[in-house]
Design an enzyme around this catalytic site. Sequence first.
Site, mmCIF file in Angstrom:
data_model
loop_
_atom_site.group_PDB
_atom_site.id
_atom_site.type_symbol
_atom_site.label_atom_id
_atom_site.label_comp_id
_atom_site.label_asym_id
_atom_site.label_seq_id
_atom_site.Cartn_x
_atom_site.Cartn_y
_atom_site.Cartn_z
ATOM 1 N N ASP A 78 0.832 -1.201 0.000
ATOM 2 C CA ASP A 78 0.000 0.000 0.000
ATOM 3 C C ASP A 78 0.870 1.257 0.000
ATOM 4 O OD1 ASP A 78 0.953 -0.295 2.598
ATOM 5 O OD2 ASP A 78 -0.985 -0.859 3.430
ATOM 6 N N ASN A 149 -6.890 -2.774 14.174
ATOM 7 C CA ASN A 149 -8.309 -2.944 13.828
ATOM 8 C C ASN A 149 -8.525 -4.136 12.887
ATOM 9 O OD1 ASN A 149 -7.266 -2.020 11.432
ATOM 10 N ND2 ASN A 149 -8.808 -0.444 11.092
ATOM 11 N N HIS A 151 -6.850 -4.717 10.037
ATOM 12 C CA HIS A 151 -6.596 -4.523 8.603
ATOM 13 C C HIS A 151 -5.363 -5.309 8.164
ATOM 14 C CE1 HIS A 151 -4.068 -0.539 9.230
ATOM 15 N NE2 HIS A 151 -3.335 -1.600 9.432
ATOM 16 N N GLU A 156 -9.223 -2.075 5.266
ATOM 17 C CA GLU A 156 -9.830 -1.772 6.559
ATOM 18 C C GLU A 156 -11.096 -2.617 6.739
ATOM 19 O OE1 GLU A 156 -8.001 -0.068 8.395
ATOM 20 O OE2 GLU A 156 -7.335 1.845 7.556
HETATM 21 P P1 PGA Z 1 2.735 -2.005 12.692
HETATM 22 O O1 PGA Z 1 1.535 -1.906 11.649
HETATM 23 O O2 PGA Z 1 3.689 -2.984 12.106
HETATM 24 O O3 PGA Z 1 3.338 -0.628 12.715
HETATM 25 O O4 PGA Z 1 2.135 -2.433 13.980
HETATM 26 C C1 PGA Z 1 0.867 -3.074 11.291
HETATM 27 C C2 PGA Z 1 -0.221 -2.737 10.304
HETATM 28 O O5 PGA Z 1 -0.874 -1.698 10.459
HETATM 29 O O6 PGA Z 1 -0.425 -3.525 9.378
#
Ligand code: PGA
Length: 254
Positions: A78, A149, A151, A156
């Site tokens: 992304d 959350n 995702h 999302e």
């Molecule tokens: P993080 O993010 O590795 O910074 O915890 C994980 C994500 O949002 O996929």
Amino acid sequence: MMSTRETSLPIVTTSAAEAAHSVATEIAELIRARRRGGRAAVLGLPTGRTPLAVYAALVELHRHSALDFSNVVTFNLDEYLGLAPQHPQTFRRYMREHLFDAVGLDPANAWIPASDVAPAQVEAHCREYESAILAAGGIDLMLLGIGRNGHIGFNEPGSARDSRTREVRLAESTREDCRAHFGGAAHVPERAITMGVATILAARRIRVLAFGAAKREIVRRTLDEATGPALPATYLRGHADVKLFVDAEARPAS
Ligand code: PGA
């Protein structure tokens, strides 16, 4: 009653350092095997805090074990939309800093959605991204984190299983998590381009990392809740070759 655990998500519990080492070793073996076969190794890559130790281990393997990235093609999951290319928080900048420049990856082999696509061009840009993945032969190994959350990429809650690369609106909790990097929530982009759930699930192998107590609840929900759009990480269950690496802090009590 049908179990909500109808499909499995194999878990490996180990330290974060061991998990990074193990995944980096697997990636190195994949790169070398593809090289022997005269082919490219195609990697799907995330940003965020979680994969940093894997990238550090790959840089180490490049420097000290002659791991050669000339046959590697990467597709990032992304990218934010609406950031100038020179903005310090683009995922392209992150990838260059933590992996690409250090291992000498050819920029022509490093695919990341553009952060500054004009609105009228976004759809075509997303289609081209999907076509480029297909043209590369599909993703051999997808590395993933899980957002708090649920995702995966920027898919999302609400994302469909058959979704493909597209423009999305970021969840408020996601924007909140990024706030510190942007010097305040108001500066966090509202939109992004992400590979879709179907794009991720098409990868031949998926390796998911979740470390620390802050991830324990989302790991528990990923294992326990019904598969569906409310929690996109649940779509990973049942993939033919998926593994979830957690440390003791992120492992839910069974
Ligand atoms: P993080 O993010 O590795 O910074 O915890 C994980 C994500 O949002 O996929």
